[in-house]
Enzyme design. Structure first.
Site, PDB file in Angstrom:
ATOM      1  N   HIS A 140       0.851  -1.185   0.000  1.00 32.54           N
ATOM      2  CA  HIS A 140       0.000   0.000   0.000  1.00 32.54           C
ATOM      3  C   HIS A 140       0.889   1.238   0.000  1.00 32.54           C
ATOM      4  CE1 HIS A 140      -3.465   2.478   0.739  1.00 32.54           C
ATOM      5  NE2 HIS A 140      -2.931   2.973   1.842  1.00 32.54           N
ATOM      6  N   LYS A 161      -1.239  10.468   1.282  1.00 26.11           N
ATOM      7  CA  LYS A 161      -0.280  10.066   0.235  1.00 26.11           C
ATOM      8  C   LYS A 161      -0.762  10.491  -1.157  1.00 26.11           C
ATOM      9  CE  LYS A 161      -0.587   5.735   1.357  1.00 26.11           C
ATOM     10  NZ  LYS A 161      -1.505   5.883   2.504  1.00 26.11           N
ATOM     11  N   ASP A 179      -2.096   4.078  -4.462  1.00 30.33           N
ATOM     12  CA  ASP A 179      -2.806   3.117  -3.611  1.00 30.33           C
ATOM     13  C   ASP A 179      -2.102   1.765  -3.532  1.00 30.33           C
ATOM     14  OD1 ASP A 179      -4.944   2.501  -1.846  1.00 30.33           O
ATOM     15  OD2 ASP A 179      -5.822   1.248  -3.415  1.00 30.33           O
ATOM     16  N   ARG A 245      17.313  14.912  12.854  1.00 24.40           N
ATOM     17  CA  ARG A 245      17.419  16.312  12.441  1.00 24.40           C
ATOM     18  C   ARG A 245      18.652  16.581  11.592  1.00 24.40           C
ATOM     19  NH1 ARG A 245      17.063  19.875  17.672  1.00 24.40           N
ATOM     20  NH2 ARG A 245      17.063  21.523  16.085  1.00 24.40           N
TER      21      ARG A 245
END
Length: 315
Positions: A140, A161, A179, A245
């Protein structure tokens, strides 16, 4: 269950002409991507003969049979067919003797003809079969071509998405699949992604429904296949979780035994995910070209301030 490519599809894609056993094209399948040029078998040597491969006859093999005599060669051709090979292809529009056609019908082994040169045809057939017969899984997610890099965007259903994919299309990038993404392992270094035939070029947008990206935005915004170079996992922001980060350490995710670089992107209100995905793709390409921004910053800071004075986010 072993993957198989029907001879019908082989004929349609490779543009070869069936000369016999056309009624067998839907019944017989190719299960190996390797091909065989049966020079040794035409000379009578059948030890280690892999009968699962498509047999390719070129000018060299044909000349040998011609000098040996087609009556004598027919005995070895019959023996090859007795193993029920998937098919025999004659390249360069070589004329196939009638005796071979008779043997083909007798053993149910189709014979094909092509005008292609033997080496070129063999290489293309091997490449195509390697993709068609590669191990495959479905996941998916959304696959987009961003500046030539295949970016697979994953995350829970409803996280956004498809909306990211739509924004990327507006920014000039190309959709491969929405999808559901079929991932094929075509080599130890390459994963190839594509959409299932039934959903190709369609995007599902909650509140709107299904849209056809190819029809709405043009053929330049879609692509059928793309190598997967980078994975971006979208997840809800968690203030109690620490996020990378600096990017000094590369993280990976594994599909079908292949490792792919992976970034986890937290979702917060106001973040432009399309630009983030675009920047991640450009930064990934920059790393492949030998420049790592995180390492460059770390070198600058440590060379000027020393490790003990480096900012806490470099720890």
């Amino acid at each position: 269950m072993q993957n198989s490519v029907s001879l019908r599809k082989f004929v349609e894609v490779q543009k070869v002409r069936p000369l016999s056993c056309e009624n067998k094209l839907d019944e017989i399948g190719i299960t190996l991507y390797d091909i065989n040029r049966p020079a040794l078998q035409l000379a009578g040597y059948f030890d280690y003969f892999d009968h699962h491969r498509v047999q390719i006859i070129g000018q060299v093999e044909y000349t040998f049979m011609e000098k040996q005599g087609f009556d004598k060669s027919a005995e070895n051709v019959e023996r090859i067919m007795s193993y029920h090979v998937p098919g025999i292809v004659f390249c360069r529009d070589i004329e196939v003797p009638d005796k071979f056609i008779e043997l083909s019908e007798k053993y149910g082994v189709p014979i094909f003809s092509t005008s292609e040169e033997t080496s070129a045809f063999s290489a293309e057939l091997t490449r195509w079969l390697r993709v068609e017969l590669a191990p495959c899984i479905s996941i998916h997610g959304v696959l987009v071509d961003i500046f030539g890099e295949g970016v697979l965007i994953t995350g829970e259903s409803g996280i956004g998405k498809s909306e990211v994919a739509l924004e990327l299309i507006h920014r000039g990038h190309r959709l491969v699949s929405d999808d559901v993404v079929e991932i094929r392992k075509v080599s130890d270094a390459t994963l190839l992604g594509q959409a299932p035939d039934i959903t190709r070029h369609f995007i599902e947008l909650r509140g709107i429904g299904i849209i056809d990206a190819k029809s709405l935005f043009g053929v330049e915004c879609v692509k059928n296949t793309q190598a997967i170079d980078l994975v971006i996992q979208l997840e809800e922001y968690n203030k109690n979780q620490e996020y990378d980060r600096m990017g000094l350490t590369e993280n990976y995710i594994e599909y079908l035994g292949n490792r792919v670089p992976c970034h986890k992107i937290p979702i917060r209100s106001g973040r432009n995910l399309a630009i983030i995905c675009e920047s991640a793709a450009v930064n990934f390409r920059q790393k492949k070209m030998g420049y790592n921004a995180a390492e460059e910053l770390y070198k600058r800071v440590t060379s000027n301030l020393g490790d003990t004075l480096a900012p806490d986010y470099l720890e």
